[in-house]
Design an enzyme around this catalytic site. Structure first.
Site, mmCIF file in Angstrom:
data_model
loop_
_atom_site.group_PDB
_atom_site.id
_atom_site.type_symbol
_atom_site.label_atom_id
_atom_site.label_comp_id
_atom_site.label_asym_id
_atom_site.label_seq_id
_atom_site.Cartn_x
_atom_site.Cartn_y
_atom_site.Cartn_z
ATOM 1 N N HIS A 7 0.812 -1.366 0.044
ATOM 2 C CA HIS A 7 0.078 -0.133 0.002
ATOM 3 C C HIS A 7 0.780 1.149 -0.176
ATOM 4 O O HIS A 7 2.125 0.929 0.349
ATOM 5 C CB HIS A 7 -0.913 0.172 1.048
ATOM 6 N N HIS A 79 3.782 7.046 3.568
ATOM 7 C CA HIS A 79 4.821 6.028 3.516
ATOM 8 C C HIS A 79 4.140 5.052 2.469
ATOM 9 O O HIS A 79 3.258 5.200 2.004
ATOM 10 C CB HIS A 79 4.970 5.253 4.797
ATOM 11 N N GLU A 130 7.717 1.178 4.993
ATOM 12 C CA GLU A 130 7.457 0.260 5.800
ATOM 13 C C GLU A 130 7.366 -1.247 4.887
ATOM 14 O O GLU A 130 7.373 -1.234 3.739
ATOM 15 C CB GLU A 130 5.729 0.312 5.959
HETATM 16 CO CO CO Z 1 1.279 1.253 6.412
#
Ligand code: CO
Length: 134
Positions: A7, A79, A130
């Protein structure tokens, strides 16, 4: 080491405005807002092209995105999350190559119930990354 993008997270100061901008202007389908008090955010999920956009609005007093929004009052990309096969192996590779992992380096259970780590943005072109073990 990195597999597909899981994502891209976008911090938003106002979810109603974000819904208008993504839903109306960009014409994408989105989930209802989902409060995640344990992560200090409310999230809208947008499934698109085999990956997801997550719109994050601060929730509560100690939201992890509050400081980012102070610095980026219009919102912005917060992120990118990449999937990895083995998060400990990925962490060790990062540490061996001079990247800092946020926190104590132990993977935490993230918003999707899977182990995650964050890499210091100053160590990767100013971008918070991440890693999620899938
Ligand atoms: Co995230």
């Amino acid at each position: 080491m990195l597999e597909k993008i899981n994502h891209i997270a976008i911090a938003v100061p106002d979810m109603e405005q974000a819904k208008q901008e993504w839903g109306q202007k960009l014409g994408v389908n989105m989930s209802d807002p989902l409060p995640q008090p344990e992560h200090g955010v409310t999230v809208i999920f947008i499934e698109l092209g085999g990956t997801k956009i997550e719109l994050l609005e601060p929730l509560g007093d100690a939201s992890p995105i509050s400081r980012f929004l102070e610095q980026n009052p219009d919102g912005g990309m917060h992120h990118i999350c990449f999937e990895v096969d083995d998060i400990l192996k990925a962490r060790d590779h990062l540490l061996a190559n001079g990247a800092r992992v946020l926190g104590d380096g132990t993977p935490k259970i993230g918003a999707h119930g899977k182990p995650v780590l964050f890499i210091h943005p100053k160590d990767v072109t100013g971008t918070l990354i991440e890693l999620e073990q899938v």
